[in-house]
Design an enzyme around this catalytic site. Structure first.
Site, short mmCIF file in Angstrom:
data_model
loop_
_atom_site.label_atom_id
_atom_site.label_comp_id
_atom_site.label_asym_id
_atom_site.label_seq_id
_atom_site.Cartn_x
_atom_site.Cartn_y
_atom_site.Cartn_z
CE1 TYR A 151 13.27 -23.60 68.12
CE2 TYR A 151 15.30 -25.22 67.15
CZ TYR A 151 13.97 -23.98 67.24
OH TYR A 151 13.89 -23.26 66.43
CG HIS A 193 17.99 -19.46 58.49
ND1 HIS A 193 16.96 -20.87 57.32
CD2 HIS A 193 17.73 -18.56 57.76
CE1 HIS A 193 17.53 -20.02 56.09
NE2 HIS A 193 17.35 -18.59 56.55
CD GLU A 196 10.19 -32.64 46.33
OE1 GLU A 196 9.61 -33.41 45.53
OE2 GLU A 196 10.43 -31.63 46.84
C1 BV8 Z 1 12.34 -12.67 56.91
C2 BV8 Z 1 15.81 -21.22 61.55
C3 BV8 Z 1 12.66 -9.65 57.60
C4 BV8 Z 1 14.99 -22.00 63.03
C5 BV8 Z 1 14.39 -20.82 59.66
C6 BV8 Z 1 4.87 -13.26 56.68
C7 BV8 Z 1 5.63 -13.11 57.79
C8 BV8 Z 1 6.84 -12.64 57.93
C9 BV8 Z 1 7.91 -13.17 57.42
C10 BV8 Z 1 7.04 -14.09 56.65
C11 BV8 Z 1 5.44 -13.73 55.79
N1 BV8 Z 1 6.21 -14.46 54.95
C12 BV8 Z 1 7.04 -14.68 53.68
C13 BV8 Z 1 8.12 -14.35 55.42
C14 BV8 Z 1 9.64 -14.51 54.86
C15 BV8 Z 1 10.13 -15.62 55.85
C16 BV8 Z 1 9.55 -16.83 54.99
O1 BV8 Z 1 10.39 -16.88 54.28
N2 BV8 Z 1 8.60 -18.04 54.93
C17 BV8 Z 1 8.13 -18.62 53.99
C18 BV8 Z 1 8.24 -19.96 54.76
C19 BV8 Z 1 7.39 -18.56 52.66
N3 BV8 Z 1 11.13 -15.32 56.26
C20 BV8 Z 1 11.58 -15.08 56.84
O2 BV8 Z 1 11.34 -14.30 58.40
C21 BV8 Z 1 13.28 -14.47 57.51
N4 BV8 Z 1 13.47 -13.10 57.82
O3 BV8 Z 1 12.59 -12.86 55.67
O4 BV8 Z 1 13.44 -10.98 57.72
C22 BV8 Z 1 11.29 -10.24 57.99
C23 BV8 Z 1 11.35 -9.30 59.09
C24 BV8 Z 1 9.79 -9.08 60.05
C25 BV8 Z 1 8.92 -9.13 59.18
C26 BV8 Z 1 8.77 -9.55 57.65
C27 BV8 Z 1 10.21 -10.49 57.60
C28 BV8 Z 1 13.53 -15.85 58.35
C29 BV8 Z 1 13.25 -17.08 57.75
C30 BV8 Z 1 14.81 -17.98 59.12
C31 BV8 Z 1 13.35 -19.42 59.29
N5 BV8 Z 1 14.50 -20.27 59.97
N6 BV8 Z 1 15.41 -21.97 60.24
C32 BV8 Z 1 15.05 -23.36 62.94
O5 BV8 Z 1 15.90 -24.58 62.40
O6 BV8 Z 1 14.45 -24.25 63.86
S1 BV8 Z 1 14.02 -21.94 57.97
C33 BV8 Z 1 14.02 -23.47 57.95
O7 BV8 Z 1 13.67 -23.70 56.83
C34 BV8 Z 1 15.20 -23.88 58.36
O8 BV8 Z 1 16.60 -23.24 58.11
C35 BV8 Z 1 14.98 -24.44 56.59
O9 BV8 Z 1 16.96 -24.22 56.46
C36 BV8 Z 1 14.79 -23.73 55.66
C37 BV8 Z 1 14.51 -23.58 54.76
O10 BV8 Z 1 14.12 -25.06 54.18
P1 BV8 Z 1 14.90 -25.62 53.71
O11 BV8 Z 1 16.56 -26.41 53.89
O12 BV8 Z 1 14.84 -26.01 52.31
O13 BV8 Z 1 14.77 -27.85 53.69
P2 BV8 Z 1 12.92 -27.93 53.19
O14 BV8 Z 1 12.46 -29.28 54.30
O15 BV8 Z 1 12.08 -26.54 52.93
O16 BV8 Z 1 13.28 -28.77 51.68
C38 BV8 Z 1 15.03 -29.54 51.82
C39 BV8 Z 1 14.89 -29.98 50.41
O17 BV8 Z 1 15.66 -31.36 50.33
C40 BV8 Z 1 13.48 -30.33 49.41
O18 BV8 Z 1 13.54 -29.50 48.23
C41 BV8 Z 1 14.56 -32.01 48.97
O19 BV8 Z 1 13.35 -31.79 47.44
C42 BV8 Z 1 15.45 -32.57 49.07
N7 BV8 Z 1 15.74 -33.22 49.63
C43 BV8 Z 1 15.13 -34.34 50.90
N8 BV8 Z 1 16.78 -35.00 50.78
C44 BV8 Z 1 17.43 -35.03 49.38
C45 BV8 Z 1 17.29 -33.69 49.07
N9 BV8 Z 1 18.26 -32.71 48.01
C46 BV8 Z 1 18.46 -33.88 48.13
N10 BV8 Z 1 19.30 -34.95 48.29
C47 BV8 Z 1 18.83 -35.11 49.65
N11 BV8 Z 1 18.93 -36.71 50.25
#
Ligand code: BV8
Length: 241
Positions: A68, A120, A216
């Site tokens: 961090y 978040h 994308e």
């Molecule tokens: C929850 C903070 C209830 C920290 C982040 C198994 C066990 C436990 C949980 C889960 C599980 N399976 C699923 C889950 C739920 C899980 C989840 O969704 N997992 C995913 C990976 C499958 N979610 C959670 O755990 C959430 N809590 O569900 O609570 C619960 C409780 C207990 C048990 C179960 C459920 C909490 C999720 C929060 C996690 N924290 N961040 C930190 O940042 O340090 S998430 C992290 O990913 C960031 O916040 C980020 O914002 C977020 C999403 O990513 P994106 O923002 O979309 O970024 P990414 O790089 O992926 O994409 C960028 C995009 O931009 C791309 O599409 C790209 O094409 C585009 N791009 C790039 N450049 C440009 C552009 N577009 C336009 N212009 C450009 N120039």
């Protein structure tokens, strides 16, 4: 003459009184903040399970804090880009405007956005694991085990880690904004992280016109009304023209 997709999107936004916006890491990419899942994504160098989970922090708080601090130092040198500024301007045009961001970098607030839901958290805020004190801490010289200024307990970043629940009040406000808007703009998110990514479907199912801006296609793309491919920093200013 048929309006171009960008003109059609700009018209929809101009006509809307109630606008909701959902942003992800992509909106900060042009500011120099690495995204999470792109080619140079943050996660490529680390496994999310190793760093952004309560288990990782319990196992090795110093490793998590070093990650961090590396991000805080990097982000401290980044400035809002034209996409952040376009959303600040949009806020003053709409009658009801809510900006929902998954980003923890604080760049929307720096750009002047006001009605902002940081679902978040924010990596410039710290929270004490012992007494729960919550305050802003912008020092880039924190120790790898920073101590609470109130009780001396171990601080953590005030962000939502995987497996942690989002703040219920913030999520509820985000859900209400999505369910009540006429137009939702979804910018720069890969739409894989729940429950935030699902807010686009909430808006769509409630009858909103949903516009996606991304480099994308994403899992949201087949459901949205307009998918604008390109850089947020180039497209968003055109939506306000
Ligand atoms: C929850 C903070 C209830 C920290 C982040 C198994 C066990 C436990 C949980 C889960 C599980 N399976 C699923 C889950 C739920 C899980 C989840 O969704 N997992 C995913 C990976 C499958 N979610 C959670 O755990 C959430 N809590 O569900 O609570 C619960 C409780 C207990 C048990 C179960 C459920 C909490 C999720 C929060 C996690 N924290 N961040 C930190 O940042 O340090 S998430 C992290 O990913 C960031 O916040 C980020 O914002 C977020 C999403 O990513 P994106 O923002 O979309 O970024 P990414 O790089 O992926 O994409 C960028 C995009 O931009 C791309 O599409 C790209 O094409 C585009 N791009 C790039 N450049 C440009 C552009 N577009 C336009 N212009 C450009 N120039």
């Amino acid at each position: 003459m048929q309006p171009t997709p960008i003109q059609a999107a700009a018209q929809r936004l101009a006509q809307a009184q109630k606008v909701a916006v959902l942003t992800g890491a992509g909106i900060s990419a042009e500011s120099g903040v690495p995204t999470f899942r792109g080619a140079d994504g943050l996660w490529e160098q680390y496994r999310p399970e190793d760093l952004a989970t309560p288990q990782a922090f319990a196992r090795d708080p110093e490793l998590v804090w070093r990650w961090y601090q590396w991000r805080r130092e990097l982000i401290s040198r980044c400035a809002p880009n034209p996409a952040h500024r376009a959303l600040k301007d949009l806020e003053y045009r709409a009658e009801a405007f809510t900006l929902i961001t998954q980003n923890v970098d604080g760049l929307h607030r720096l750009a002047g956005s006001r009605n902002l839901l940081e679902v978040h958290g924010n990596l410039w805020m710290v929270r004490c694991t012992a007494c729960g004190a919550l305050y802003e801490e912008r020092s880039l010289e924190l120790s790898p085990r920073p101590a609470c200024r109130e009780c001396g307990g171990l601080l953590r970043p005030h962000v939502v880690w995987f497996g942690e629940s989002l703040d219920g009040r913030i999520l509820d406000a985000a859900w209400r904004a999505a369910a009540g808007c006429q137009v939702m703009l979804v910018v720069g998110t890969s739409a894989v992280v729940q429950p935030a990514a699902g807010l686009a479907s909430v808006a769509k199912q409630a009858g909103a016109f949903v516009i996606e801006v991304n480099l994308e296609p994403t899992p949201n793309s087949r459901e949205v009304d307009l998918s604008l491919m390109g850089k947020a920093g180039e497209i968003l200013p055109q939506l306000l023209a």
